[in-house]
Design an enzyme around this catalytic site. Sequence first.
Site, mmCIF file in Angstrom:
data_model
loop_
_atom_site.group_PDB
_atom_site.id
_atom_site.type_symbol
_atom_site.label_atom_id
_atom_site.label_comp_id
_atom_site.label_asym_id
_atom_site.label_seq_id
_atom_site.Cartn_x
_atom_site.Cartn_y
_atom_site.Cartn_z
ATOM 1 C CB CYS A 1 -0.914 0.021 1.216
ATOM 2 S SG CYS A 1 -2.201 -1.218 1.141
ATOM 3 C CD GLU B 1 -4.046 -5.432 -1.292
ATOM 4 O OE1 GLU B 1 -4.535 -4.557 -0.554
ATOM 5 O OE2 GLU B 1 -3.814 -6.590 -0.911
HETATM 6 O O1 AHR Z 1 1.171 -6.619 3.495
HETATM 7 C C1 AHR Z 1 0.466 -5.603 4.118
HETATM 8 C C2 AHR Z 1 -0.509 -4.923 3.187
HETATM 9 O O2 AHR Z 1 -1.474 -5.830 2.784
HETATM 10 C C3 AHR Z 1 0.082 -4.445 1.890
HETATM 11 O O3 AHR Z 1 0.640 -3.196 2.005
HETATM 12 C C4 AHR Z 1 -1.112 -4.394 0.994
HETATM 13 O O4 AHR Z 1 -0.768 -4.587 -0.341
HETATM 14 C C5 AHR Z 1 -2.034 -5.454 1.546
HETATM 15 O O5 AHR Z 1 -3.294 -4.950 1.778
#
Ligand code: AHR
Length: 658
Positions: A243, A375
């Site tokens: 994220c 995501e």
């Molecule tokens: O791995 C933790 C978080 O989980 C990552 O940043 C994101 O891609 C997913 O929601």
Amino acid sequence: MNRILILVALLFSFTGTMQAQENAEIVVNAEHKIAPIQPTMWGVFFEDINLGADGGMYAELVKNRSFEFSKPLMGWKTEGKVKEGNFLVINRGLESEKNPRFLRVSTESATKGSLGITNEGFRGMGIKKDLQYDFSVWYRQPVKGLIMHLELLSDNGETMGSAVFTPESTNEWKQGGVSLKAASTFAKGQFRIWFEGNGQIDLDMISLFPTDTWKGRKGGLRADMVQMLADMKPGFIRFPGGCIVEGHDLGVRYQWKKTIGPVEQRQQIINRWNTEFAHRPTPDYFQTFGLGFLEYFQMAEDMGAEALPILNCGMACQFNTAEVVPLSQMQPYVQDALDLIEFANGDATTQWGKIRIALGHPSPFNLKYIGVGNENWGPQYVERLKIFTKAIKEKYPTIKIVNSSGTDPEGERFEYLNKELRNMGADIIDEHYYRRPEWFLSNAGRYDSYDRKGSKVFAGEYAAQSDKTVSVNNRNNWLTAMAEAAFLTGLERNAEVVHMASYAPLFAHVDGWQWTPDLIWVDNLKVYGTPNYYVQKLFSTNRGTHVVEITSKKQALTGKDSLYASAVLDEDKSELILKIVNASGNQVERNLNIKGAKRKDTSPKMLVLKSDDLNTVNSIDAPMTVAPVESVMKSKGPKMKLLLAPQSLTVVRIALKQ
Ligand code: AHR
């Protein structure tokens, strides 16, 4: 009557034996290579979450070294008889947009012990006996007059190392430094500076680094943490997230160009995990980018892993602001992707290749993959992705693009994207699964029905949740690790479809985490692998070159009788490697029938990971409670007996005749 009973009993025992024999065979067809296992099959996913980079792998010990946190003196304490005006935070604004703040220290007849500042480190500082620590600082002191006494402070505040730094007189900013040696080891130390003399000095980038960094690089990475990754022999390193790529809003998205060059010019921003969870606030979490894109590429190169950078696709995190960039304004975002490829691969005649060379890396990194979006989901993602794909493929047709399939491995968002992306001919689709162990156990056959010819899969983020996603009660226990192992046999059996896989998140600091479970845990001095780490490591260090068939009663082992299995050939070493999970609470015995190959020796190597208690975890003090145990099997003749321990992952390496 008795006779009849005996006969019935005999009959039962005979049919029972017949069935047991039939059940008791696992057949490997070593002759038929189903597909190559990609060298990228098992990799790592890195994100600066849980103090993964700042406060973790980036070995800087001083927190808020450039006074750029929202509260400029966070992490610092003033000491002694402080008077109004002794310490002033100055913001030079436009004069130094990337690093505007510095600390002005003014003294009058200060003596050692009368006026100082102390930095608390990231949950303290881990200091090691006899190790040398490099202090450095940017300073400006128009008139010579001040001396700085530097001290390493132990957990109880005793001085355990000291040095004196005497700044020169200079009207311009200048970097200086000195080294200190630690007299003992402590996990929660601090760093103090006492000022002596009369005058005024401006200070910025006050830094303290251990000298035992990864490959001894100055200003580098914590060697013990990097070593854990190197030990996995990862096929790729995905960075910088997660994220963090998207950002809470677009203003704080990850921008790689701001993470290269001199560290004092890398513009710091708030870490999105600072504020993400109200139940785990981390107000002192910022991104210095001391671990930036050049260092990520270098780390991948050090390990012989492919670099897999993931870039913002013109959308902020959809769990947060969900801001999108208008389609008409996507150009700078796309340009960042094109420039990144040039930065990694270009020669001295290219703008960005020249920059890489000037930064000290003359040879190209040979980048082959790039990810667009983390995501992200919905038609907004597809629209933006199409713009990226066109531009990248036009200029760099051989670069493989990783696409997002959103946050979940099923549901409307996933179905929509999976269909769209496959219609677009996506190279690789990134699937994420944060699910309960039961999901992993019942999804070992997930990829058996996937299209063999279409887009490939990157199992980009997975972790079995002992409680539920983002619960603070999640534990890296043996149940979660064993369930992942069962699922990974399914990924491996489907190596034709699955080209990459990585657990997430990677690191967590025991005193500074936001998200659990995590693959590797650290404190300021130590590091340990979870049972999940050892599962990953067993798969990646026993990767093989080709997947072959392994069956029981002509069926793949995907959970029937609680067994899961995959088999690979290692053509380079002439070995057959089996990975078998016995998820039941009983020892299981099976005959192994290898077809199409002959065993070379009678003592195959076995690596077993197991625990009688599914709740078992590893910890800083007991790091190897669940860890692989190696043994040698004794078996003569063509047939081998496999004894699979209750609740275990067994890896068997069998040497073959060539
Ligand atoms: O791995 C933790 C978080 O989980 C990552 O940043 C994101 O891609 C997913 O929601």
